[in-house]
Design an enzyme around this catalytic site. Structure first.
Site, PDB file in Angstrom:
ATOM      1  N   ASP A   1       0.860  -1.190   0.000  1.00 59.27           N
ATOM      2  CA  ASP A   1       0.000   0.000   0.000  1.00 59.27           C
ATOM      3  C   ASP A   1       0.891   1.233   0.000  1.00 59.27           C
ATOM      4  O   ASP A   1       2.074   1.150   0.345  1.00 59.27           O
ATOM      5  CB  ASP A   1      -0.911   0.011   1.243  1.00 59.27           C
ATOM      6  CG  ASP A   1      -1.837   1.230   1.249  1.00 59.27           C
ATOM      7  OD1 ASP A   1      -2.326   1.601   0.167  1.00 59.27           O
ATOM      8  OD2 ASP A   1      -2.045   1.824   2.321  1.00 59.27           O
ATOM      9  N   SER A   2       0.305   2.364  -0.353  1.00 57.70           N
ATOM     10  CA  SER A   2       1.067   3.612  -0.291  1.00 57.70           C
ATOM     11  C   SER A   2       1.386   3.982   1.162  1.00 57.70           C
ATOM     12  O   SER A   2       2.269   4.793   1.405  1.00 57.70           O
ATOM     13  CB  SER A   2       0.283   4.734  -0.967  1.00 57.70           C
ATOM     14  OG  SER A   2      -0.991   4.854  -0.372  1.00 57.70           O
TER      15      SER A   2
ATOM     16  N   CYS B   1      -3.655  -0.984  -2.167  1.00 56.18           N
ATOM     17  CA  CYS B   1      -3.889   0.433  -2.465  1.00 56.18           C
ATOM     18  C   CYS B   1      -4.821   0.555  -3.672  1.00 56.18           C
ATOM     19  O   CYS B   1      -4.514   0.063  -4.761  1.00 56.18           O
ATOM     20  CB  CYS B   1      -2.545   1.088  -2.776  1.00 56.18           C
ATOM     21  SG  CYS B   1      -2.667   2.813  -3.222  1.00 56.18           S
TER      22      CYS B   1
ATOM     23  N   GLU C   1      -5.072  10.366   8.521  1.00 53.02           N
ATOM     24  CA  GLU C   1      -3.641  10.357   8.873  1.00 53.02           C
ATOM     25  C   GLU C   1      -3.381  11.195  10.123  1.00 53.02           C
ATOM     26  O   GLU C   1      -2.463  10.930  10.886  1.00 53.02           O
ATOM     27  CB  GLU C   1      -2.820  10.948   7.723  1.00 53.02           C
ATOM     28  CG  GLU C   1      -2.907  10.170   6.440  1.00 53.02           C
ATOM     29  CD  GLU C   1      -1.844   9.116   6.334  1.00 53.02           C
ATOM     30  OE1 GLU C   1      -0.691   9.414   6.632  1.00 53.02           O
ATOM     31  OE2 GLU C   1      -2.179   7.990   5.950  1.00 53.02           O
TER      32      GLU C   1
ATOM     33  N   CYS D   1     -11.019   3.293  -1.001  1.00 52.83           N
ATOM     34  CA  CYS D   1      -9.748   3.866  -0.558  1.00 52.83           C
ATOM     35  C   CYS D   1      -9.400   3.199   0.768  1.00 52.83           C
ATOM     36  O   CYS D   1     -10.291   3.003   1.610  1.00 52.83           O
ATOM     37  CB  CYS D   1      -9.880   5.379  -0.381  1.00 52.83           C
ATOM     38  SG  CYS D   1      -8.433   6.139   0.386  1.00 52.83           S
TER      39      CYS D   1
ATOM     40  N   HIS E   1      -8.117   4.168   3.417  1.00 55.52           N
ATOM     41  CA  HIS E   1      -8.325   4.901   4.666  1.00 55.52           C
ATOM     42  C   HIS E   1      -9.786   4.974   5.103  1.00 55.52           C
ATOM     43  O   HIS E   1     -10.067   5.215   6.272  1.00 55.52           O
ATOM     44  CB  HIS E   1      -7.786   6.323   4.527  1.00 55.52           C
ATOM     45  CG  HIS E   1      -6.295   6.401   4.530  1.00 55.52           C
ATOM     46  ND1 HIS E   1      -5.518   5.694   3.641  1.00 55.52           N
ATOM     47  CD2 HIS E   1      -5.438   7.084   5.329  1.00 55.52           C
ATOM     48  CE1 HIS E   1      -4.241   5.962   3.881  1.00 55.52           C
ATOM     49  NE2 HIS E   1      -4.168   6.803   4.896  1.00 55.52           N
TER      50      HIS E   1
HETATM   51  N1  DGL Z   1      -3.834   3.963  -0.415  1.00 61.06           N
HETATM   52  C1  DGL Z   1      -4.538   4.996  -1.154  1.00 61.06           C
HETATM   53  C2  DGL Z   1      -5.779   4.371  -1.807  1.00 61.06           C
HETATM   54  O1  DGL Z   1      -6.314   3.367  -1.369  1.00 61.06           O
HETATM   55  C3  DGL Z   1      -4.936   6.160  -0.263  1.00 61.06           C
HETATM   56  C4  DGL Z   1      -3.763   6.967   0.237  1.00 61.06           C
HETATM   57  C5  DGL Z   1      -2.983   7.648  -0.885  1.00 61.06           C
HETATM   58  O2  DGL Z   1      -3.517   8.573  -1.539  1.00 61.06           O
HETATM   59  O3  DGL Z   1      -1.845   7.242  -1.117  1.00 61.06           O
HETATM   60  O4  DGL Z   1      -6.246   4.907  -2.791  1.00 61.06           O
END
Ligand code: DGL
Length: 266
Positions: free
Chosen positions: A7-8, A71, A148, A186, A188
């Site tokens: 994931d990011s 992600c 975050e 997403c 989050h």
């Molecule tokens: N992990 C990203 C997603 O699920 C969200 C956070 C980011 O923008 O990197 O789209």
């Protein structure tokens, strides 16, 4: 057997949490590319560059034999590039999210909220259309920074969610949709699930793809999923390991013992 989860940042830990529940018999390596987060505001070329270097780390350095791209932004914009970069099976969350929407919707009209980059790619609209679902997508760019910041229960977040959901329902009415499902597309957003549920009409079912993703991985692995009960889970981050441990614990729902810092470039 080792599964790489990418994931990011921290959000993909909600997917790892579901994987640990469904497939406890394998080892895991989780990489959060926290130094280059957010992906959701970046171009396709940049997301592809970041995501492929992260995927290569998990396969080439950590010897992952299966990759889960937790992600949504990387799944929407860079899945083909990741497939080309590594030689192991790769599963992204757009397809599994669309499968979850398919299973949930009886009206065949669904709503999708995601980062700006995911929405601009229209990957969810395409995946939904392939399942004969009509979809409306909406970007909610303020939600990732609010999560975050740890403001999951904050009145400001409540108000931002209320505004976004109001706009989304307006968009849905204008397009004559009779939506009964909202996909949290997403990583989050599952942490804001209760707030989001309060802000949409009761008939709209809120879903996220973590569970469906884990179930699909279990099906794909079959007996390779093993049965040992003590999986080894290693955590890697490209920025502050302290922040990863603190924030990550919320997403994973359990303490994160150790995180290793990795440098993947700019
Ligand atoms: N992990 C990203 C997603 O699920 C969200 C956070 C980011 O923008 O990197 O789209």
């Amino acid at each position: 057997m080792k599964i790489g989860v990418f994931d990011s940042g921290f959000g993909g830990l909600t997917v790892l949490r579901a994987l640990l529940r469904h497939i406890p018999g394998v080892d895991y390596a989780y990489l959060g590319d926290t130094a280059r987060l957010p992906y959701g505001a970046k171009s396709r070329a940049t997301v592809a560059r970041y995501a492929t270097s992260s995927a290569r780390f998990l396969v080439e350095e950590e010897e992952a034999e299966f990759l889960v791209i937790a992600c949504n932004t990387a799944s929407a914009l860079a899945l083909d590039a990741i497939h080309e970069a590594v030689s192991v099976p790769v599963l992204g969350v757009v397809e599994t999210g669309a499968n979850a929407a398919d299973a949930s919707s009886t009206t065949r009209d669904v709503l999708v909220i995601a980062t700006a980059a995911t929405v601009e790619s229209h990957a969810y609209t395409a995946a939904c259309a392939a399942r004969k679902l009509r979809a409306i997508e909406k970007a909610c760019p303020l939600l990732v920074p609010l999560v975050e910041e740890g403001w999951t229960q904050h009145p400001v977040t409540e108000e931002v969610v209320r505004i976004y959901m109001g706009e989304l329902m307006e968009q849905s009415r204008a397009a004559n949709l009779n939506a009964d499902t909202l996909v949290l597309a997403c990583t989050h957003y599952p942490l804001l699930r209760a707030t989001i549920e309060r802000a949409v009409p009761r008939e709209v079912r809120v879903i996220d793809s973590a569970e469906v993703t884990a179930q699909q991985v279990a099906v794909q692995l079959g007996s390779a999923g093993g049965s040992a009960l003590c999986p080894q889970v290693e955590f890697f981050a490209t920025d502050s390991v302290t922040k990863f441990r603190e924030l990550g614990t919320q997403f994973l729902g359990q303490a994160i013992p150790a995180v290793r810092l990795v440098v993947l470039g700019g």
